[in-house]
Write an enzyme that holds these catalytic residues in place. Sequence first.
Site, short mmCIF file in Angstrom:
data_model
loop_
_atom_site.label_atom_id
_atom_site.label_comp_id
_atom_site.label_asym_id
_atom_site.label_seq_id
_atom_site.Cartn_x
_atom_site.Cartn_y
_atom_site.Cartn_z
N THR A 306 0.89 -1.15 -0.04
CA THR A 306 -0.12 0.04 -0.05
C THR A 306 0.79 1.25 0.13
O THR A 306 0.33 2.28 -0.39
CB THR A 306 -1.02 0.08 1.24
OG1 THR A 306 -0.11 0.08 2.38
CG2 THR A 306 -1.82 -1.15 1.21
N ASP A 307 2.27 1.11 0.39
CA ASP A 307 2.99 2.46 0.32
C ASP A 307 3.50 2.71 -1.14
O ASP A 307 3.51 3.95 -1.42
CB ASP A 307 4.29 2.02 0.80
CG ASP A 307 4.30 2.18 2.27
OD1 ASP A 307 3.28 2.53 2.99
OD2 ASP A 307 5.11 1.36 3.14
N TYR A 308 3.07 1.78 -2.15
CA TYR A 308 3.45 2.08 -3.45
C TYR A 308 2.04 2.34 -4.21
O TYR A 308 2.22 3.11 -5.20
CB TYR A 308 3.98 0.97 -4.12
CG TYR A 308 5.57 0.80 -3.36
CD1 TYR A 308 6.67 1.57 -3.89
CD2 TYR A 308 5.54 0.06 -2.23
CE1 TYR A 308 7.71 1.39 -2.99
CE2 TYR A 308 6.77 -0.13 -1.67
CZ TYR A 308 7.98 0.45 -2.21
OH TYR A 308 9.18 0.35 -1.48
#
Length: 533
Positions: A306-308
């Site tokens: 989800t960071d990306y």
Amino acid sequence: TDWVNLGMAIAEGRESMDPFDDAIRALRAFAKTKTKAELLDRALAMNLLIAPITTTADVLELPQLEERSYWQLLEVGASGQPTRPVRVPGSVAKTSPPLHSLAPAPTLGSGRLRTRHQPTASPPSAPGLEAPDPGARALDGLKVLDFMWAVAGPAATRVLADHGATVVKIESESRPDVIRGVNPFIGEDGGQENALQFHSLNAGKLDLTLDMSCPEARDVVLDLVRWCDVLTESFSPRAMANWGLGYDDLLAVNPHLIMFSSSLMGQTGPMRLYAGFGTMAAAVAGFYPVTGWPDRNPAGPFTAYTDYISPRMSVALILAALEQRRVTGRGQHIDFAQLEGALHYLAPQLLDQEINGRTAGRHGNDDAHMAPHGVFAAAGDDRWLAIACETDDHWAALARVIGRHDLSGLTLQERRMHSEELATAITAWTTDRSPADGQAELQAVGVPSHMVNDAYDMIIDDQLSHRNHYQQASHPIHGMTWVESGNCRFSRTPASIGWAGPMFGQHNMEVLDGILGYDGDRIAELVIAGAIA
């Protein structure tokens, strides 16, 4: 055992895997005595990095999403059948005013056309960006105060900097951006000014070192709030409030401010204080049970998933808020939860659970709509070729290339039924070729395919080289270092990279003197008080 440095010691051959294996066995035995809910409660109470691996059924019942009124209800029904309310992923962020709820998708051939209402009255005056001159960057003049850290937040503000925004990044040597300590480094010894990910994620930003535990630092922040258009932060919800920098505090000094808060679970709800990384958000969002092989444990998507995906939504939300401010004159606080944004990427599986009661599972590389669809061994050590046949024509072309004309007429359903036989036939062809040669042959006849790149392949990739994806940027210590370019090109307002991720406090004087206009005595007082650190 030195657990902090164990991973590096194993990688360098100074330590065996025995301590790690012992730890895994102990954790496995302990986890079997607890439920997922019990472990999550303990994680919230003790700020532990523990995340439940949820199924699509679990996600639909998460109290966090219920309390934040996340789900949108749509009336859905098959043709000629009564409709019933169905939960679908809701707004990607909490905004003021709230983002519009969406109507059901139009039925095939309905011809329904919806248009947005355009304001007719002249908007009230508010700070905004003028149309850029030809050749200028799209966000020239935008001013951003950036409290983001790690990956998801800095990746978003990096986009703003590339397109002309002045971004002032806040950190300190006592509380550095965590990505400064993450491989790969320039050289063998690491060091917080040598982290290549930091150089890339924070390119073009100004670095101001403020110790936020010092009361005098708050006054500096408030002066920067008066200056900026946008404040971004990615702490747990209580951090900014604990510093006396909640949105109401900031609004008192800048009534036009846009504040963007990014966290894993959002600013409200029973999981609001759950802190961690995109690996945890991906687990809670249901991505782990759907990735991997059906006969193995859940694998999860690579790295902190989800960071990306979050930065793409973050940039869009910030730009939308700027446009709304231009029209209405009002700023706002955007509450963005990685969990809520990520669920849109699982929307079909969540709808299948909601409507049909089917819990999504793992299918390896198989795809319901494409066959063959997988990764096949190629010549060489650990070399692979990815192939995806979306249409019957793709399959017919592939069958001809691998010398299996007898199979070229198989339908999608037939190809799925005989997937193992087809995989054997394809592998017999791919193992005689390098992945690059196999890719070239298949692409020449229109078959979607690509070699599976490792890090070295990415560096020498012709397409990335053609688009100048890897660029050199200036750095005070290293002279020049490597950063990645943006992922889109603007013809009239091209982006550019000013410099690599800054050193600690590299721009202290530029910000304190040049932007805020502090004189030498004021700056000296801040240094003596420990605010500049």
